[in-house]
Design a protein around this motif. Structure first.
Motif, mmCIF file in Angstrom:
data_model
loop_
_atom_site.group_PDB
_atom_site.id
_atom_site.type_symbol
_atom_site.label_atom_id
_atom_site.label_comp_id
_atom_site.label_asym_id
_atom_site.label_seq_id
_atom_site.Cartn_x
_atom_site.Cartn_y
_atom_site.Cartn_z
ATOM 1 N N ASP A 118 42.546 38.100 34.196
ATOM 2 C CA ASP A 118 42.295 39.030 33.102
ATOM 3 C C ASP A 118 40.785 39.282 33.070
ATOM 4 O O ASP A 118 40.005 38.405 32.692
ATOM 5 C CB ASP A 118 42.779 38.444 31.766
ATOM 6 N N LEU A 119 40.410 40.478 33.472
ATOM 7 C CA LEU A 119 38.978 40.782 33.594
ATOM 8 C C LEU A 119 38.314 40.998 32.239
ATOM 9 O O LEU A 119 37.106 41.237 32.171
ATOM 10 C CB LEU A 119 38.778 41.994 34.516
ATOM 11 N N THR A 120 39.108 40.886 31.164
ATOM 12 C CA THR A 120 38.478 40.919 29.836
ATOM 13 C C THR A 120 38.180 39.496 29.344
ATOM 14 O O THR A 120 37.678 39.316 28.236
ATOM 15 C CB THR A 120 39.358 41.638 28.782
ATOM 16 N N PHE A 148 37.525 38.202 41.929
ATOM 17 C CA PHE A 148 37.302 39.490 42.607
ATOM 18 C C PHE A 148 37.593 39.392 44.100
ATOM 19 O O PHE A 148 38.136 40.319 44.697
ATOM 20 C CB PHE A 148 35.870 39.992 42.365
ATOM 21 N N SER A 149 37.232 38.258 44.682
ATOM 22 C CA SER A 149 37.480 38.089 46.113
ATOM 23 C C SER A 149 38.985 38.152 46.376
ATOM 24 O O SER A 149 39.446 38.812 47.321
ATOM 25 C CB SER A 149 36.877 36.732 46.510
ATOM 26 N N PRO A 197 43.750 45.355 45.471
ATOM 27 C CA PRO A 197 42.447 45.975 45.184
ATOM 28 C C PRO A 197 42.469 47.027 44.073
ATOM 29 O O PRO A 197 41.431 47.298 43.471
ATOM 30 C CB PRO A 197 42.043 46.594 46.519
ATOM 31 N N VAL A 198 43.648 47.620 43.820
ATOM 32 C CA VAL A 198 43.743 48.537 42.673
ATOM 33 C C VAL A 198 44.685 47.830 41.694
ATOM 34 O O VAL A 198 45.902 47.952 41.750
ATOM 35 C CB VAL A 198 44.281 49.917 43.108
ATOM 36 N N ASN A 207 31.371 47.326 39.824
ATOM 37 C CA ASN A 207 30.187 47.234 40.701
ATOM 38 C C ASN A 207 30.008 45.805 41.201
ATOM 39 O O ASN A 207 29.647 45.572 42.349
ATOM 40 C CB ASN A 207 28.920 47.613 39.920
ATOM 41 N N VAL A 208 30.252 44.847 40.307
ATOM 42 C CA VAL A 208 30.001 43.439 40.638
ATOM 43 C C VAL A 208 30.889 42.980 41.791
ATOM 44 O O VAL A 208 30.492 42.121 42.580
ATOM 45 C CB VAL A 208 30.153 42.539 39.379
ATOM 46 N N SER A 209 32.073 43.554 41.902
ATOM 47 C CA SER A 209 32.971 43.203 42.997
ATOM 48 C C SER A 209 32.604 43.985 44.265
ATOM 49 O O SER A 209 32.501 43.419 45.360
ATOM 50 C CB SER A 209 34.414 43.495 42.587
ATOM 51 N N ALA A 210 32.384 45.292 44.116
ATOM 52 C CA ALA A 210 32.014 46.115 45.275
ATOM 53 C C ALA A 210 30.763 45.569 45.956
ATOM 54 O O ALA A 210 30.643 45.591 47.177
ATOM 55 C CB ALA A 210 31.782 47.552 44.825
#
Ligand code: HEM
Length: 409
Positions: free
Chosen positions: A9-11, A25-26, A33-34, A321-324
């Motif tokens: 959960d990215l929140t 993220f990895s 990825p989506v 951005n942090v993952s890219a």
């Protein structure tokens, strides 16, 4: 290969505070990825985590709209008054193009010169204080001098006013952090209250400048015309807010993350001290490494097939951005902090039509700081546990005690 964390959960702000988000993220980049992120409140949003998908979504502003604001939950809005289409970062073409042309007048080489002068003078003073005291909390005593100098140049405010404003925007972006206020009340109410205080600050400032506008941001916004009509009061306030929120926390938190990365990696720190020509490349790596603005939000304007998933009109899509910035397909040995990394096409400033308008100034601020540290010649070391901001949107360090080690470098 990262193992799948139980539920992603990215929140979950705690994951970011513990600096454990990179594993999640990895896993996502490799396996999903989506990603459709379901939240505890029953909401859901898409999370794009691969470099190529993030760049592609940034570039497709006709599908992915900015009108909902950059932060999940609509940070800059409340029900009665909306920044949508009126604040640069929360507008789509054609309005965005017109606003950006106006704002460009402020982000000029002439303002850049003033930013340099103010930032250098404030940083030199802060570093002398640090030297005299044998150390400092870099996060509160040194780093905020970067946005303070920038605000003095961009808005023509005094040093005291700049710090007052930085205190307000810090509370706004730290609205989930107990260090910046009582978390007892509803999040949205708290945000709206802080936003109202910032608006009051700008309202007073704009009022005092109306009679004789200068060549700073306020003057540019007061003189601006779109289709022969001046901007209305709210539009002026929103765009002042955009510059303050865009520039205040980001450059100072990036400075802290960079300082911490260097202190945690003495070989890189020694390399930088020995090779001053690496400052610009080090700043690029600091930006990639810190990814201070972790994600931006977009809203899909139409149904779209995206990297094998069906994204529906109205769906919220987040570009991480942090993952890219840690995507191995683009950054070999992405988990290594490498001040000599080349090429380094990080996405910390975003990409496409909304790419950070303050990027040149941020670059100036950070390189001045690290050059001044180089000139000072002191050996630095960590003097206590750093503390991270409680946020998944802005990744920052709020406490960074450092001391000057005896014996020099
Ligand atoms: C390390 C420092 C900085 C970082 C990491 C950063 C990051 C970003 C990112 C990712 C965006 C794109 C937002 C989107 O696509 O929705 C952005 C836009 C923006 N930034 Fe920055 N920023 C930094 C410094 C600054 C500074 C110093 C200023 C102003 C003084 C500033 C003002 C803005 C503004 C006004 C926008 C909106 C541009 C637009 O929508 O066209 N930023 N920034």
């Amino acid at each position: 290969m990262a193992t799948r964390p139980e539920v992603i959960d990215l929140t979950d702000v705690d994951m970011f505070v513990r600096d454990e988000h990179h594993d999640a993220f990895s896993w996502l980049r490799a396996n999903d990825p989506v990603y459709l992120n379901r939240t505890v409140d029953g909401d859901a949003f898409w999370a794009l985590t691969r470099y190529r998908d993030v760049v592609s979504a940034y570039g497709d502003h006709t599908t992915f709209s900015s009108s909902g604001g950059a932060m999940l939950g609509g940070s800059f809005r409340n029900e009665t008054d909306t920044a949508s289409g009126r604040m640069l970062v929360a507008s789509d073409p054609p309005r965005h193009r017109l606003l950006r042309q106006i704002m460009h007048q402020v982000f000029s080489p002439a303002t850049g010169e003033r930013v340099q002068e103010h930032v250098r003078s404030l940083v030199e003073k802060a570093l002398s204080r640090m030297e005299k005291n044998g150390g400092a909390d870099f996060a509160t005593d040194v780093a905020p001098e970067l946005p303070a100098g920038a605000l003095m140049a961009i808005m023509g405010v005094s040093y005291e006013e700049a710090h007052h404003l930085i205190g307000l925007t810090r509370r706004m972006l730290g609205y989930r952090d107990p260090a910046f206020g009582d978390l007892g009340s509803d999040e949205r109410v708290r945000l709206a209250e802080i936003q109202a205080e910032i608006f009051e600050f700008f309202d007073d400032l704009v009022r005092s400048r109306r009679r004789a506008p200068g060549d700073d941001l306020i003057g540019v916004l007061l003189r601006a015309r779109i289709n022969a009509r001046p901007l209305d009061d709210e539009e002026i306030l929103y765009n002042c807010l955009n510059v303050a929120v865009g520039g205040n926390e980001t450059s100072s938190y990036s400075a802290c993350s960079g300082m911490l990365a260097l202190l945690n990696d003495p070989a890189q720190l020694r390399l930088l001290w020995k090779t001053p020509d690496l400052v610009d490349s080090a700043v690029g790596e600091i930006l990639r490494w810190s990814s201070t603005n972790a994600y931006v939000q977009r809203v899909a304007l139409r149904d779209v097939e995206f990297a094998g998933k069906h994204i529906g009109a109205g769906d919220v899509v987040t570009l991480w951005n942090v993952s890219a910035n840690r995507d191995e397909d683009v950054f070999p040995r992405a988990d290594r902090f490498d001040i000599e990394r080349r090429p380094n096409r990080h996405l910390s400033y975003g990409s496409g039509i909304h790419r950070c308008i303050g990027a040149v100034f941020a670059q100036l601020e950070l390189s001045i700081l690290f050059r001044c540290l180089l000139d000072q010649g002191a050996a630095l070391e960590l003097a206590g546990e750093p503390e991270r901001l409680r946020s998944n949107f802005i990744l920052g360090i709020t406490r960074l005690p450092i001391r000057l080690a005896g014996g020099g470098r």
